[in-house]
Write an enzyme that holds these catalytic residues in place. Structure first.
Site, short mmCIF file in Angstrom:
data_model
loop_
_atom_site.label_atom_id
_atom_site.label_comp_id
_atom_site.label_asym_id
_atom_site.label_seq_id
_atom_site.Cartn_x
_atom_site.Cartn_y
_atom_site.Cartn_z
N GLU A 151 46.94 43.45 14.42
CA GLU A 151 45.47 43.34 14.53
C GLU A 151 44.76 44.42 13.71
OE1 GLU A 151 44.05 42.96 18.58
OE2 GLU A 151 41.99 43.39 17.98
N LYS A 160 42.64 44.89 27.94
CA LYS A 160 43.34 44.39 26.74
C LYS A 160 43.20 45.38 25.59
CE LYS A 160 43.95 41.93 22.75
NZ LYS A 160 43.61 42.37 21.38
N ASP A 193 60.26 47.97 25.58
CA ASP A 193 60.02 46.64 26.15
C ASP A 193 58.53 46.50 26.49
OD1 ASP A 193 59.79 44.42 27.82
OD2 ASP A 193 61.72 44.76 28.79
N HIS A 236 35.69 45.54 11.86
CA HIS A 236 36.67 44.50 11.58
C HIS A 236 36.44 43.85 10.22
CE1 HIS A 236 39.24 43.64 15.06
NE2 HIS A 236 38.25 44.08 15.81
#
Ligand code: NAD
Length: 419
Positions: A82, A259, A275, A373
């Site tokens: 991302e 998130k 993991d 972005h």
């Protein structure tokens, strides 16, 4: 008809798997060659890590700068696809430096192994019996992993819980295992399986599941940072506090809030060969531990009016075991971090999570997330539209200039350029 029930696929050499796959999916020679072309992780090593290997996949590896954690400087390897995540973490860490960067701490690395006992006649008596035999249970479990014991780990305590289920009352035994520098799942699962027959014997019950819990709430990492109001400005401090209040009050926002934290956390977890499913599951379960899904961070103003941010979550990661020592990039990532213990790694990861969250809230409360972005986003759109080589930057720049970033416009610009 194409069939997926290919018997013995796992036994075939990689070349043969690729041939079957090529037929099944109509892959071109070029596509098969791309699959064969691996990066740092070679096919042979990958083939020893998981089953049915036909290739490896890569993610960009970036380095977040500016991290000052407990007075020590770190460069942080982050593996993520991302855009903006690495830049945002670096920026948040930079803004935290004037007030000392991040301060962290953590609990001992205790993981929980669960053994489920069903068909127990007298639950109370069985629970007491297990507690009476605690020392024997611990000894039996610890015998399974002399190396872990040598490093000071092993089962530290045994707990018994009674749970009501739709199939009746069950006993759940928790082994509290200090896993030192391992993530611990293999170590804990082996112990849980080893003590299960003894638990059956002393309770007359039947052992079903014997497995680690990913709700690692005895293995908590915390980080704290102060962002000066003189740097942020009072309006931004208020904006970030409003953003935090929004997350605290609303599940839809809180999920995205957390998130954003995991953007940073997962990137370091993946870079170090750990993991990420385990860390994700633990984080979200911990966020919901009070019966309502909540923020993993909190923000408040101190007496000087500066913004204080804190994070607390389980971070079950290792510096040994799993892929940490078999994935060549993971080994280098750990060397870049210079961490000595899994505890230190967990705390760094918590600090990155806090930095990532702060950066997102800062952007959201001010110019919005899209500006940051934009550049990489425009580049991706240019590639999608078919731009190649130098065309990519030219198309992207033109779209940014126009404030019109979409595939249709990218195609038009490309055509104009070609004329
Ligand atoms: P592991 O078994 O590969 O390594 C741990 C072992 O390394 C220890 O048992 C110990 O014997 C040895 N060791 C050497 N030096 C040590 C030190 N300083 N500290 C601690 N141990 C040391 O790995 P693991 O961490 O037990 O298990 C991790 C793996 O298990 C991951 O690949 C994970 O994906 C997988 N896994 C996860 C789950 C789950 O999360 N639910 C379930 C099953 C498997």
């Amino acid at each position: 008809m194409r069939r997926s029930d290919i018997s013995g696929f796992y036994k075939l050499p990689i070349e043969e798997r690729l041939r079957l796959l090529k037929d099944f999916a109509g892959l071109t020679d070029e596509e098969v060659n791309i699959l064969k072309k691996t990066g740092a992780l070679e096919l042979d090593s990958a083939n020893r890590m998981i089953e049915n290997v036909v290739g490896t996949t890569e993610l960009p590896l970036g380095i977040a700068t500016n991290f000052l954690i407990n007075g020590k400087d770190y460069l942080i390897p982050m593996a993520i696809e991302e855009p903006s995540v690495v830049a945002a973490a670096s920026y948040a860490a930079k803004l935290a430096r004037p007030k000392g960067g991040f301060n962290t701490n953590s609990t001992e690395p205790i993981m929980i192994g669960q053994i489920q006992l069903v068909s127990v006649n007298d639950i109370e008596k069985a629970a007491q019996e297990i507690l009476n035999k605690k020392e024997e249970i611990i000894e039996l479990a610890n015998k399974q992993d002399p190396i872990l014991i040598k490093f000071g780990g092993g089962v530290k305590d045994v707990e018994v819980r009674k749970i009501n289920t739709k199939r009746g009352e069950m006993l759940v035994i928790h082994l509290l295992v200090d896993v030192r520098d391992a993530m611990g799942a293999n170590a804990v699962n082996t112990m849980a399986e080893a003590v299960a027959p003894f638990l059956e014997e002393i309770t007359g019950g039947k052992a079903r599941l014997r497995i680690i819990s990913n709700l690692a709430d005895r293995r908590i990492a915390r980080a704290k940072a102060i962002w000066s109001k003189d740097i942020l400005g009072e309006e931004l401090v208020e904006g970030i506090l409003d953003a935090y209040a929004f997350a605290e009050a609303d599940q839809y926002r809180c999920t995205t809030h957390n998130k954003g934290i995991m953007n940073g956390i997962d990137a370091v977890v993946i870079a170090t060969g750990n993991d990420f499913r385990a860390v994700e599951a633990g984080a979200h379960s911990y966020a919901a531990r009070n019966g309502r899904y909540q923020s993993l961070t909190k923000y408040y103003k101190n007496e000087d009016g500066d913004l204080v941010g804190e994070i607390e979550l389980p971070v079950a990661v290792g510096t040994v075991g799993g892929a940490t020592r078999t994935h060549p990039i993971a080994k280098i990532a750990l060397k870049i971090l210079g961490v000595k213990t899994a505890k230190e790694l967990g705390e760094i990861i918590a600090a990155v999570g806090l930095a990532q969250n702060f950066a997102a809230l800062r952007a959201l409360a001010s110019e919005g997330i899209q500006r940051g972005h934009m550049e990489l986003h425009a580049t991706n759109i240019a590639v999608l539209a078919g731009a190649k080589g130098d065309e990519i930057d030219e198309v992207a720049e033109q779209m940014i200039k126009e404030g019109n970033i979409n595939v249709q416009r990218a195609k038009e610009i490309l055509e104009e350029m070609k004329k």
